[in-house]
Design a protein around this motif. Structure first.
Motif, mmCIF file in Angstrom:
data_model
loop_
_atom_site.group_PDB
_atom_site.id
_atom_site.type_symbol
_atom_site.label_atom_id
_atom_site.label_comp_id
_atom_site.label_asym_id
_atom_site.label_seq_id
_atom_site.Cartn_x
_atom_site.Cartn_y
_atom_site.Cartn_z
ATOM 1 N N SER A 63 25.173 24.752 30.455
ATOM 2 C CA SER A 63 25.496 23.501 31.142
ATOM 3 C C SER A 63 26.918 23.144 30.723
ATOM 4 N N LYS A 90 30.571 21.172 31.304
ATOM 5 C CA LYS A 90 31.301 20.097 31.995
ATOM 6 C C LYS A 90 32.549 20.712 32.622
ATOM 7 N N ARG A 104 25.387 18.927 38.478
ATOM 8 C CA ARG A 104 24.757 17.660 38.083
ATOM 9 C C ARG A 104 25.884 16.707 37.727
ATOM 10 N N ASP A 109 26.584 13.115 35.777
ATOM 11 C CA ASP A 109 25.898 12.119 34.946
ATOM 12 C C ASP A 109 26.427 10.713 35.255
ATOM 13 N N ASP A 110 25.904 9.708 34.529
ATOM 14 C CA ASP A 110 26.262 8.324 34.870
ATOM 15 C C ASP A 110 27.689 7.955 34.479
ATOM 16 N N LYS A 111 28.368 8.828 33.755
ATOM 17 C CA LYS A 111 29.794 8.598 33.467
ATOM 18 C C LYS A 111 30.689 9.284 34.507
#
Ligand code: FES
Length: 175
Positions: free
Chosen positions: A51, A53, A151, A153-155
């Motif tokens: 995973s 970033k 995916r 994320d909330d950031k």
């Protein structure tokens, strides 16, 4: 006629000798201890993807390619914010996609065409539709473009967590 019969006889003897050798070979194979027999390696059907970033949404400009590497730096790819919900799109608008930029035909690097939102190969002119999951729309390749499983994320960080096709030149996407 007599000569013919002798030839038949010689042929029969050779056939029987061959059969005896074959029987001896089978007997030897059966007699080998279990450890000496070769076992087929189990297939690696499941690939564990990292995973990683790749960017933050703030890094992405509409319809401009953002260069990345996934699942490692030797596997060039691109993130695209297409501005409309598309197949495999991630993020709040479902419009962020990512693809390998190595042509599945013979490995040429692909170029993005912002007008029709395709990735194009200068090698033998294959074309891939970024709005349709990297589907090949023309050319020599025999598979669609590998698309990232993304995916957000909330950031707003965008992570790649898989690929749906094999990257050109690899036996496994994760080395
Ligand atoms: Fe891309 Fe041949 S390498 S079409």
């Amino acid at each position: 006629m007599d000569r013919c019969n002798r030839l038949v006889d010689v042929g029969r003897r050779q056939f029987l000798r061959g059969g005896a050798f074959a029987a001896a070979g089978v007997a030897t194979a059966v007699a080998l201890p279990a450890q000496a027999q070769t076992k087929a390696a189990p297939g690696l059907a499941l690939v564990e993807y990292p995973s990683n970033k790749l960017a933050n949404i703030a890094d992405l400009k509409p319809n401009e390619p953002f260069d990345v590497g996934y699942p490692d730096e030797n596997a060039p790819g691109v993130l695209l914010k297409l501005g409309m919900k598309v197949e495999g799109g991630a993020g709040p608008d479902g419009d962020i996609v990512g693809f390998s930029t190595i042509c599945p035909h013979k490995g040429f690097p692909l170029n993005y065409n912002a007008e029709d939102r395709t990735l194009n190969c200068p090698g033998h002119y294959s074309r891939f539709d970024c709005e349709a999951g990297g589907q090949q729309i023309w050319g020599q390749a025999t598979q669609n473009l590998p698309q990232y499983l993304l995916r957000v994320d909330d950031k707003g960080d965008v992570f790649a967590e898989g690929l749906d096709e094999l990257i050109y030149g690899r036996l496994s996407n994760v080395l």
